[in-house]
Every structure is written in structure tokens, then in C-alpha cells.
Design a protein around this motif. Structure first.
Motif, mmCIF file in Angstrom:
data_model
loop_
_atom_site.group_PDB
_atom_site.id
_atom_site.type_symbol
_atom_site.label_atom_id
_atom_site.label_comp_id
_atom_site.label_asym_id
_atom_site.label_seq_id
_atom_site.Cartn_x
_atom_site.Cartn_y
_atom_site.Cartn_z
ATOM 1 N N THR A 59 1.697 4.282 -4.505
ATOM 2 C CA THR A 59 1.995 5.395 -3.606
ATOM 3 C C THR A 59 0.922 5.563 -2.524
ATOM 4 O O THR A 59 1.220 6.026 -1.424
ATOM 5 N N LYS A 60 -0.299 5.170 -2.822
ATOM 6 C CA LYS A 60 -1.332 5.195 -1.792
ATOM 7 C C LYS A 60 -1.003 4.211 -0.684
ATOM 8 O O LYS A 60 -1.219 4.490 0.507
ATOM 9 N N ALA A 61 -0.443 3.065 -1.052
ATOM 10 C CA ALA A 61 -0.103 2.035 -0.068
ATOM 11 C C ALA A 61 1.183 2.351 0.679
ATOM 12 O O ALA A 61 1.290 2.095 1.879
ATOM 13 N N TYR A 62 2.181 2.908 -0.033
ATOM 14 C CA TYR A 62 3.510 3.038 0.548
ATOM 15 C C TYR A 62 3.990 4.474 0.728
ATOM 16 O O TYR A 62 5.009 4.710 1.365
ATOM 17 N N GLY A 63 3.314 5.445 0.120
ATOM 18 C CA GLY A 63 3.652 6.846 0.325
ATOM 19 C C GLY A 63 4.625 7.456 -0.649
ATOM 20 O O GLY A 63 4.634 8.674 -0.832
ATOM 21 N N CYS A 64 5.462 6.634 -1.285
ATOM 22 C CA CYS A 64 6.464 7.161 -2.208
ATOM 23 C C CYS A 64 6.995 6.036 -3.084
ATOM 24 O O CYS A 64 6.624 4.872 -2.912
ATOM 25 N N ILE A 65 7.864 6.402 -4.019
ATOM 26 C CA ILE A 65 8.618 5.427 -4.800
ATOM 27 C C ILE A 65 10.070 5.892 -4.789
ATOM 28 O O ILE A 65 10.376 6.994 -5.225
ATOM 29 N N ASP A 66 10.951 5.068 -4.266
ATOM 30 C CA ASP A 66 12.371 5.393 -4.215
ATOM 31 C C ASP A 66 13.143 4.781 -5.374
ATOM 32 O O ASP A 66 14.147 5.337 -5.814
ATOM 33 N N ILE A 67 12.675 3.618 -5.838
ATOM 34 C CA ILE A 67 13.354 2.889 -6.918
ATOM 35 C C ILE A 67 12.304 2.472 -7.941
ATOM 36 O O ILE A 67 11.322 1.809 -7.598
ATOM 37 N N LEU A 68 12.505 2.873 -9.179
ATOM 38 C CA LEU A 68 11.620 2.446 -10.264
ATOM 39 C C LEU A 68 12.427 1.595 -11.237
ATOM 40 O O LEU A 68 13.450 2.036 -11.764
ATOM 41 N N VAL A 69 11.963 0.364 -11.471
ATOM 42 C CA VAL A 69 12.577 -0.511 -12.459
ATOM 43 C C VAL A 69 11.602 -0.692 -13.614
ATOM 44 O O VAL A 69 10.555 -1.339 -13.458
ATOM 45 N N ASN A 70 11.903 -0.091 -14.748
ATOM 46 C CA ASN A 70 11.117 -0.283 -15.960
ATOM 47 C C ASN A 70 11.623 -1.544 -16.653
ATOM 48 O O ASN A 70 12.727 -1.556 -17.200
ATOM 49 N N ASN A 71 10.806 -2.598 -16.636
ATOM 50 C CA ASN A 71 11.289 -3.903 -17.063
ATOM 51 C C ASN A 71 10.319 -4.657 -17.967
ATOM 52 O O ASN A 71 10.711 -5.633 -18.622
ATOM 53 N N ALA A 72 9.063 -4.230 -18.035
ATOM 54 C CA ALA A 72 8.058 -4.954 -18.815
ATOM 55 C C ALA A 72 8.478 -5.049 -20.280
ATOM 56 O O ALA A 72 8.997 -4.082 -20.851
ATOM 57 N N ALA A 73 8.246 -6.222 -20.906
ATOM 58 C CA ALA A 73 8.652 -6.400 -22.301
ATOM 59 C C ALA A 73 7.915 -7.561 -22.940
ATOM 60 O O ALA A 73 7.477 -8.492 -22.263
ATOM 61 N N GLU A 74 7.789 -7.500 -24.248
ATOM 62 C CA GLU A 74 7.347 -8.638 -25.044
ATOM 63 C C GLU A 74 8.118 -8.637 -26.355
ATOM 64 O O GLU A 74 8.647 -7.608 -26.768
ATOM 65 N N GLN A 75 8.207 -9.802 -26.989
ATOM 66 C CA GLN A 75 8.954 -9.903 -28.240
ATOM 67 C C GLN A 75 8.362 -10.994 -29.122
ATOM 68 O O GLN A 75 7.777 -11.957 -28.629
ATOM 69 N N TYR A 76 8.513 -10.812 -30.433
ATOM 70 C CA TYR A 76 7.996 -11.768 -31.421
ATOM 71 C C TYR A 76 9.041 -11.975 -32.502
ATOM 72 O O TYR A 76 9.645 -11.016 -32.992
ATOM 73 N N LYS A 77 9.234 -13.207 -32.861
ATOM 74 C CA LYS A 77 10.198 -13.540 -33.910
ATOM 75 C C LYS A 77 9.669 -13.115 -35.280
ATOM 76 O O LYS A 77 8.473 -13.207 -35.557
ATOM 77 N N ASN A 78 10.561 -12.646 -36.150
ATOM 78 C CA ASN A 78 10.198 -12.310 -37.525
ATOM 79 C C ASN A 78 11.303 -12.771 -38.470
ATOM 80 O O ASN A 78 12.466 -12.911 -38.059
#
Length: 294
Positions: free
Chosen positions: A122-141
Motif C-alpha cells: 500500500t505504500k507503493a500503490y496506495g490501495c489494494i483492490d484485489i486480494l488473492v489468498n493463495n499461499a499453501a504447502e502440503q505434505y503426504k501422510n
């Protein structure tokens, strides 16, 4: 990207999460030459978590093609090369009126780190119009007994805690007409005994989407989700053994894994008020033909 055909991948295995796209064989397809942008997101600012590779990279690429200014996060030390490559890809397709893209290194499992990411964007661009929550990790069990406290906490921190943390800080910089899109999974609907903790977080994300959409509807902010099926991303060789990776995606009706570029337009659709202004609290299912109960 045919509709079917028993596609197989060369056997391969990566030893660390979240995986590296630049060493995969073949590299995932982040762009589609048949995709025709039309300024659907012109003038918008988008933040995509986990945007350096896989579905996140494809989403960043599509958003930039559609006129958005794009910022994304990555894991420092693990995804530096992928983040650099994604930045260069975005720069090549960005529209003249959008600002240069930004890559922000962060472990999003902790609230303070998420706050810093939002502040930098927001310091660089002033706002956020679209937020995509996408971060993930997974482990086999092979059983629930394998999942100890530290691993459970790690997976939940990345896959769902970060969604809460980033969202609560980003909302201070969002306004009527903004959109939040969360990456969940087909596993939230059909279950997966080999990815039990990952699957649990994806179910939590569906509930998060539904609850948050009701909270924000009167503020004019839409909240939706995308539940991909088997998609060829760095998570796959980083999670499974060589034989499983080679046959990845063969179990769905289309008999193949999807490519990130086949998923990214779902995010464009949900981000664009011109296309989805009457849609909130919903989940799109690009999953190779798997029928699910929503």
C-alpha cells in the motif's frame, strides 16, 4: 491441454516445500496463447500471496494482462529464482498505465509479517483492490498418527492463518467494489486421506469464504473461492514420490492434470466487477470434470 488422454509426466521428486517451478519437467504452463485480454482489471491493484509459481504465477500473469498493477509474495531463499522469473514475465505483459510489479519476501504464517507485506504494497500503490489468498504447502501422510503438532501448526499457519492475517490488514486499504479470492481445493469437497492436514485447511478456507462474504457484503466487498483439482505446480513433485508424480491427475474424468493457465481465468472472472458483481460466497471448480457437492 486436450480434454483427455492419459497424460503422464517424467518421474521427478523435489526434497523441500514449497517447491521450485524452474526445475520442473515440463515447466507448468502459466500462459495460454489463446487468452485475449480486454482491460477487465484496468486501474486495479492486486496482491497475490504465493504468486511466484504455479497457480499464483498464472494469476499474476493474467491480472497484469488485464491491466492490473500486481504485487505478490514468495518464500525468500526457496523461491528467489521463481520470483525473479515471475517479475520479468509480468513486466513483459503489463499495460502502459499500470505500475511496475513488486515481489515481497515473507513467511505469511505470522501476523506481523502479513502486516508488513500489506504496508509495503500500500505504500507503493496506495490501495489494494484485489486480494488473492493463495499461499499453501502440503505434505503426504499415511495416517493421522504421522501428523505431529509442529507440522500441523506449520501447515495451518501457511494455508489458513495467513488468509486471516493478510485479509484483516488488507481490508483497511480496500473499498466498495474490491474483491477477495481464496484458493481452496477439490480435496475440501471429496477428502484426501494422504493429505489430511492440507485437506483440513482447505475445508477451513471454504468456511472462511462463506463467513467473510456475509460479513463484508454490506461494505460492497465480494469474497469468493477457487477450488482447483489436480494442477501441475511445484507442490506436486515437492509432495509426492516419483511414481505418483508421473501419474498425477490421471484419476479425474479428463484423465490428466490441469495447467495453471487453465485455472487463472477463474480468478480474473471473480476479480472483475463487470463479470461477477452479483457473485459472493461462492466457489468455482476447475477440476478436470470431478462432480462435487458444494
Amino acid at each position: 491441454m486436450a480434454s483427455g488422454g492419459n497424460q503422464k509426466f517424467p518421474p521427478q521428486k523435489q526434497e523441500s516445500q514449497p517447491g521450485k517451478e524452474h526445475v520442473m519437467n515440463p515447466n507448468p504452463q502459466y500462459s495460454n496463447p489463446d487468452y485475449k485480454p480486454s482491460n477487465k482489471l484496468q486501474g486495479k491493484v492486486a496482491l497475490v500471496t504465493g504468486g511466484d509459481s504455479g497457480i499464483g504465477r498464472a494469476v499474476c500473469h493474467c491480472f497484469a494482462q488485464e491491466g492490473a498493477t500486481v504485487a505478490f509474495t514468495f518464500v525468500k531463499g526457496q523461491e528467489d529464482q521463481d520470483a525473479h522469473d515471475t517479475l520479468e514475465m509480468i513486466k513483459k505483459v503489463k499495460t502502459p498505465d499500470s505500475k511496475d510489479p513488486m515481489a515481497v519476501a515473507a513467511d505469511l504464517g505470522f501476523d506481523e509479517n502479513c502486516k508488513k507485506v500489506v504496508e509495503e504494497v500500500t505504500k507503493a500503490y496506495g490501495c489494494i483492490d484485489i486480494l488473492v489468498n493463495n499461499a499453501a504447502e502440503q505434505y503426504k501422510n499415511s495416517s493421522v498418527a504421522e501428523i505431529d503438532e509442529s507440522r500441523l501448526e506449520r501447515v495451518f499457519r501457511t494455508n489458513i492463518f495467513s488468509y486471516f492475517f493478510v485479509t484483516r490488514h488488507a481490508l483497511k486499504h480496500m473499498k466498495k467494489g474490491s474483491s477477495i479470492i481464496c484458493s481452496t481445493s477439490v480435496n475440501a469437497y471429496k477428502g484426501n486421506q494422504k493429505l489430511l492436514d492440507y485437506t483440513a485447511t482447505k475445508g477451513a478456507i471454504v468456511a472462511f469464504v462463506r463467513g467473510l462474504s456475509l460479513e463484508l457484503v454490506n461494505e460492497g466487498i465480494r469474497v469468493n473461492g477457487v477450488a482447483p483439482g489436480p494442477i501441475w505446480t511445484p507442490l506436486i513433485p515437492a509432495s509426492f514420490d516419483e511414481e505418483e508424480t508421473a501419474n498425477f491427475g490421471s484419476e479425474v474424468p479428463m484423465q490428466r492434470a490441469g495447467q495453471p493457465c487453465e485455472v487463472a481465468p477463474s480468478y480474473v472472472f471473480l476479480a472483475s466487477n463487470a463479470f461477477s458483481s452479483y457473485i459472493s460466497g461462492q466457489v468455482i471448480h476447475p477440476n478436470g470434470g470431478v462432480v462435487v457437492n458444494s
